[in-house]
Design a protein around this motif. Structure first.
Motif, short mmCIF file in Angstrom:
data_model
loop_
_atom_site.label_atom_id
_atom_site.label_comp_id
_atom_site.label_asym_id
_atom_site.label_seq_id
_atom_site.Cartn_x
_atom_site.Cartn_y
_atom_site.Cartn_z
N THR A 49 3.91 -9.70 -8.98
CA THR A 49 3.81 -10.10 -7.57
C THR A 49 4.02 -8.91 -6.64
OG1 THR A 49 6.13 -10.84 -7.65
CG2 THR A 49 4.43 -12.50 -7.97
N MET A 50 4.92 -8.00 -7.01
CA MET A 50 5.12 -6.82 -6.17
C MET A 50 3.90 -5.91 -6.19
SD MET A 50 8.23 -4.01 -6.12
CE MET A 50 9.51 -5.25 -6.30
N ALA A 51 3.25 -5.80 -7.33
CA ALA A 51 2.02 -5.00 -7.40
C ALA A 51 0.95 -5.61 -6.51
CB ALA A 51 1.53 -4.92 -8.85
N ALA A 52 0.85 -6.94 -6.51
CA ALA A 52 -0.12 -7.62 -5.65
C ALA A 52 0.20 -7.37 -4.18
CB ALA A 52 -0.13 -9.11 -5.96
N LYS A 79 14.09 -2.64 -11.02
CA LYS A 79 13.21 -2.14 -12.08
C LYS A 79 11.74 -2.29 -11.67
CE LYS A 79 13.99 -2.50 -16.54
NZ LYS A 79 14.11 -2.99 -17.96
N ALA A 80 11.41 -3.44 -11.09
CA ALA A 80 10.03 -3.67 -10.67
C ALA A 80 9.61 -2.66 -9.60
CB ALA A 80 9.88 -5.09 -10.14
N SER A 81 10.51 -2.38 -8.66
CA SER A 81 10.16 -1.43 -7.59
C SER A 81 9.93 -0.05 -8.17
CB SER A 81 11.25 -1.42 -6.51
OG SER A 81 12.44 -0.83 -6.97
N GLN A 82 10.68 0.32 -9.19
CA GLN A 82 10.46 1.61 -9.86
C GLN A 82 9.10 1.63 -10.54
OE1 GLN A 82 15.24 2.00 -10.99
NE2 GLN A 82 13.70 2.14 -12.60
N ILE A 83 8.76 0.53 -11.19
CA ILE A 83 7.51 0.48 -11.96
C ILE A 83 6.30 0.55 -11.04
CG2 ILE A 83 6.09 -1.02 -13.41
CD1 ILE A 83 8.73 -2.03 -14.68
N VAL A 84 6.35 -0.13 -9.90
CA VAL A 84 5.15 -0.18 -9.04
C VAL A 84 5.09 1.00 -8.07
CG1 VAL A 84 5.07 -2.70 -9.21
CG2 VAL A 84 6.14 -1.63 -7.21
N GLY A 85 6.06 1.91 -8.14
CA GLY A 85 5.94 3.15 -7.39
C GLY A 85 6.61 3.17 -6.03
N ILE A 86 7.56 2.26 -5.79
CA ILE A 86 8.31 2.30 -4.53
C ILE A 86 9.28 3.47 -4.58
CG2 ILE A 86 9.85 1.01 -2.99
CD1 ILE A 86 6.99 -0.17 -3.35
N HIS A 87 9.35 4.25 -3.50
CA HIS A 87 10.27 5.39 -3.48
C HIS A 87 11.70 4.88 -3.64
CE1 HIS A 87 12.45 8.94 -2.16
NE2 HIS A 87 11.32 9.62 -2.25
N PRO A 113 7.90 -2.55 5.82
CA PRO A 113 8.48 -3.62 4.99
C PRO A 113 7.40 -4.26 4.12
CG PRO A 113 9.17 -3.83 7.29
CD PRO A 113 8.06 -2.82 7.26
N LEU A 114 7.71 -4.44 2.85
CA LEU A 114 6.70 -4.93 1.90
C LEU A 114 7.08 -6.24 1.22
CD1 LEU A 114 4.11 -4.44 0.13
CD2 LEU A 114 5.65 -3.35 -1.52
N PHE A 115 8.26 -6.30 0.62
CA PHE A 115 8.55 -7.34 -0.38
C PHE A 115 10.01 -7.75 -0.27
CE2 PHE A 115 9.48 -8.92 -4.66
CZ PHE A 115 8.29 -9.53 -5.08
#
Length: 512
Positions: free
Chosen positions: A175-178, A209-217, A253-255
């Motif tokens: 969902t974060m990637a979307a 972990k998800a934020s790290q995976i999808v490339g969030i600083h 702001p994203l997620f």
């Protein structure tokens, strides 16, 4: 090392009989009966084992050979080694005295559904690869969404849809990637470094972990502080002020991950207020109900997800408190197209008329991996084997047992319930008043209180009679009694409380 030592060293024998087919139906039938008997006996005797494994790191390497056997071994020999060597290294999550983390409740239907899924062993990445796997999943997800009273916008019968993921972490990554790709399509891909993700200091680590995976600083991950005064729930006002501060810095702001039933204390974030804030800034809201979502099939608990209509996605883990074996995370999204646009790939070898027609669901485009298991079978068996009414009553029985444990804690003057109980988990500790040398609230006193409660937890778990885990909230070390193992009965609650009291008495006698 017993019979295992007999199978070292290759010995060639060109006169060996032809090897039996690894999928011979009659041999499968014979070994299958042996395995079912073994598992049934395990459950029959499960209370004889220490709940928490008492082995030391590296124990198994000392017991097993250094290499695989050259020649075949009978299932009887292998299962004997399971009894002797594997069972001692298991922490028994299905024990009626297991109260750690969150439950991983099993059931006959869940086990048999897993067996059926494994038996078919289909790889259902798209509709064509096994139409029943896709269509049953879509049907079951609408069944379950209706049981939860989710808004129709989350269901296939509306404009949304559901998918079975492995874990919550996978659901949040997807969902974060979307959300990321939707936002970057508006502001430009070069602006990924400006995107910000929000949760609370009680939000599961899966969000980070998800934020790290999808490339969030890393500097753009916000874990907003919670306090005991709000029962460690995320404040909409604090969320808004944090967002405003980020916007002033030029960030986007994203997620937001809002939680229904946090890991530490099962606190519930105010979904309605948080979604209202998120709407003002076009933030994707994911509701993580991994543990507590199950109980929302009971009408009296559905108020906990009021406001979910303002969210973009919702997930809970049927493998926690819904009698369905690991892994089975149920994820619903309002806009499946956002997932598909972010996660789809269409190599030539997967092209087919059904997919090209856009008339079918290809679940490969709703998840991280290409391959996927036929998880819907076990969820379907659970729903059909027990029915909605029985499932509700199973869950209610766990809540009632938690009420019993909570009452026992409150009746003892040396203990306190740290936060109000919402579901079937009680957060408690030895209270400061029980320790005469530490009557105040200074740092030294807090450290001593935490030390006492840590010692209590260690003693409880070392006994093997009960297993509980801990959390640290508001600087307090608290014990968590999470009730939900399928075999747990009220007698186990009273037995667990006696174990707690006995060890607490022994520890407190050294402080008084």
């Amino acid at each position: 090392m017993g019979s295992l030592e007999l199978h070292h060293g290759p010995v060639e024998n060109n006169c060996d009989p032809p090897m039996a087919n690894p999928l011979d139906p009659e041999e499968f039938r014979r070994q299958g009966h042996i395995m079912i008997d073994f598992i049934a006996d395990y459950y029959k005797n499960i209370e004889k084992y220490p709940v928490l494994s008492q082995v030391q790191p590296g124990y198994l390497k000392k017991r097993l050979p250094e290499s695989a056997p050259y020649n075949p071994e009978p299932i009887e020999t292998i299962l004997q080694d399971v009894r002797d060597h594997i069972v001692p290294g298991i922490t028994h999550w299905q024990s009626p005295s297991y109260f750690g983390y969150f439950p991983s409740s099993g059931s006959i239907a869940g086990f048999l559904g897993e067996m059926l899924s494994t038996g078919f062993n289909v790889v259902g990445f798209n509709w064509m690869s096994s139409p029943a796997a896709t269509e049953l999943e879509s049907i079951v997800m609408d069944w379950l969404g209706n049981m939860l009273q989710l808004p129709k916008s989350f269901l296939f019968s509306g404009n949304g849809g559901g998918v079975l993921q492995g874990t919550t972490c996978e659901a949040i990554v997807c969902t974060m990637a979307a959300a990321r790709d939707e936002m970057l399509s508006r502001i430009g891909k070069d602006n990924i470094g400006r995107l910000v993700v929000y949760g609370s200091d009680q939000t599961h680590s899966a969000l980070k972990k998800a934020s790290q995976i999808v490339g969030i600083h890393p500097n753009n991950f916000r874990a907003i502080n919670t306090t005991q005064s709000t029962n460690f729930a995320l404040s909409p006002e604090l969320l808004r002020s944090t967002i405003c501060s980020d916007i002033e810095k030029g960030l986007v702001p994203l997620f937001l991950c809002a939680t229904m039933g946090t890991t530490a204390t099962t606190s519930v974030d105010p979904l309605g207020g948080l979604c209202d804030v998120a709407k003002d800034y076009c933030i994707w809201v994911h509701v993580d109900a991994a543990y507590a979502g199950s109980v929302c099939i009971c009408p009296e608990f559905q108020h906990f997800i009021e406001g979910v209509e303002g969210a973009n996605s919702f997930s809970f883990n049927a493998h926690k408190w819904f009698f369905t074996t690991l892994d089975c995370c149920c994820l619903w999204v309002k806009n499946p197209t956002a997932l598909i646009d972010s996660l789809s790939t269409n190599p030539e070898f997967l092209r087919n008329k059904a997919s090209d027609s856009k008339q079918v669901v290809d679940y490969k485009d709703w998840q991280i991996a290409l391959s996927r298991r036929f998880r819907a079978l076990k969820l379907w068996l659970v729903l059909r084997s027990y029915g909605v009414d029985n499932l509700r009553n199973f869950l209610r029985s766990h809540v009632k047992m938690a009420e019993v444990f909570e009452r026992l804690v409150r009746e003892n003057k040396w203990f306190e319930v740290v936060v109000p109980r919402n579901f079937a988990m009680v957060c408690f500790r030895i209270s400061p008043s029980a320790i005469t040398e530490a009557p105040g609230d200074d740092d030294g006193s807090t450290a001593m209180i935490n030390e006492v409660n840590c010692k209590l937890l260690e003693a409880i778990n070392a006994s093997g009679d009960v297993y509980m885990t801990h959390a640290v909230v508001g600087g307090m070390c608290v014990l968590r009694c999470a009730i939900g193992a399928t075999l747990t009965e009220e007698k186990h609650i009273h037995r667990a409380w006696k174990v707690v009291q006995d060890h607490a008495d022994a520890i407190l006698s050294t402080y008084q």
